[in-house]
Design a protein around this motif. Sequence first.
Motif, PDB file in Angstrom:
ATOM      1  N   ILE A 117      17.693  18.664 -10.683  1.00 10.55           N
ATOM      2  CA  ILE A 117      18.469  18.119 -11.473  1.00 10.55           C
ATOM      3  C   ILE A 117      17.673  17.151 -12.802  1.00 10.55           C
ATOM      4  CG2 ILE A 117      19.662  15.688 -10.879  1.00 10.55           C
ATOM      5  CD1 ILE A 117      19.692  16.815  -8.378  1.00 10.55           C
ATOM      6  N   LYS A 118      18.205  17.236 -13.813  1.00 12.14           N
ATOM      7  CA  LYS A 118      17.474  17.072 -15.289  1.00 12.14           C
ATOM      8  C   LYS A 118      17.822  15.396 -15.061  1.00 12.14           C
ATOM      9  CE  LYS A 118      18.267  16.315 -19.812  1.00 12.14           C
ATOM     10  NZ  LYS A 118      18.739  16.265 -21.068  1.00 12.14           N
ATOM     11  N   PRO A 119      15.826  15.182 -14.890  1.00  7.81           N
ATOM     12  CA  PRO A 119      15.246  13.593 -14.990  1.00  7.81           C
ATOM     13  C   PRO A 119      15.959  12.407 -16.436  1.00  7.81           C
ATOM     14  CG  PRO A 119      13.797  15.334 -15.486  1.00  7.81           C
ATOM     15  CD  PRO A 119      14.456  16.328 -15.088  1.00  7.81           C
ATOM     16  N   LEU A 120      15.777  11.894 -16.326  1.00  7.52           N
ATOM     17  CA  LEU A 120      16.120  11.302 -17.201  1.00  7.52           C
ATOM     18  C   LEU A 120      14.651  10.560 -18.363  1.00  7.52           C
ATOM     19  CD1 LEU A 120      17.752   7.430 -16.514  1.00  7.52           C
ATOM     20  CD2 LEU A 120      18.444   9.529 -17.455  1.00  7.52           C
ATOM     21  N   ASP A 121      14.670  11.248 -19.375  1.00  7.89           N
ATOM     22  CA  ASP A 121      13.568  11.384 -20.215  1.00  7.89           C
ATOM     23  C   ASP A 121      12.865  10.666 -20.951  1.00  7.89           C
ATOM     24  OD1 ASP A 121      14.036  14.391 -20.469  1.00  7.89           O
ATOM     25  OD2 ASP A 121      14.524  14.409 -23.003  1.00  7.89           O
ATOM     26  N   THR A 122      11.653  10.207 -20.622  1.00  8.43           N
ATOM     27  CA  THR A 122      10.832   8.779 -20.817  1.00  8.43           C
ATOM     28  C   THR A 122       9.815   9.149 -22.339  1.00  8.43           C
ATOM     29  OG1 THR A 122       8.715   9.481 -19.879  1.00  8.43           O
ATOM     30  CG2 THR A 122      10.350   8.794 -18.214  1.00  8.43           C
ATOM     31  N   LEU A 123       9.830   7.655 -22.427  1.00 11.76           N
ATOM     32  CA  LEU A 123       8.639   7.628 -23.679  1.00 11.76           C
ATOM     33  C   LEU A 123       7.099   7.906 -23.170  1.00 11.76           C
ATOM     34  CD1 LEU A 123      10.569   4.976 -25.959  1.00 11.76           C
ATOM     35  CD2 LEU A 123      10.459   7.639 -26.256  1.00 11.76           C
TER      36      LEU A 123
END
Length: 117
Positions: free
Chosen positions: A99-105
């Motif tokens: 499952i695609k995680p939230l992209d982070t900075l």
Amino acid sequence: MEPIYGETGSVEGWLDNGIFYNLSGSAMLFLKNEHIYSFQNGEHKGRFLNGLIRDHAGTVVGFMNKAIGGPMKPLKSLLPLRPLKSLTPLKPITQTPPIKPLDTLSWSKINLSDFIG
């Protein structure tokens, strides 16, 4: 061949026609849509989108020249000589992507050279 930079700004791999090469010129990973897989066993390694390589946690492992978004990028080092490319292995059966995680900075704790292989 386009250079792939790590968190320190040094070239740690190359991308050419959807194939990721290590600094020695060995084909290690490949793209299938936005997903990155290992030639060795079809293992899902991460995602490639907008010039950024992300791990399973959504953190950035490496970046390309025209990368958009992600963490602040370091100054890039001088380009090393491009390696001679090895023969491209056959692509294995691939894993189902997670499952695609939230992209982070954030930068990943995984080193780009280790990620590529």
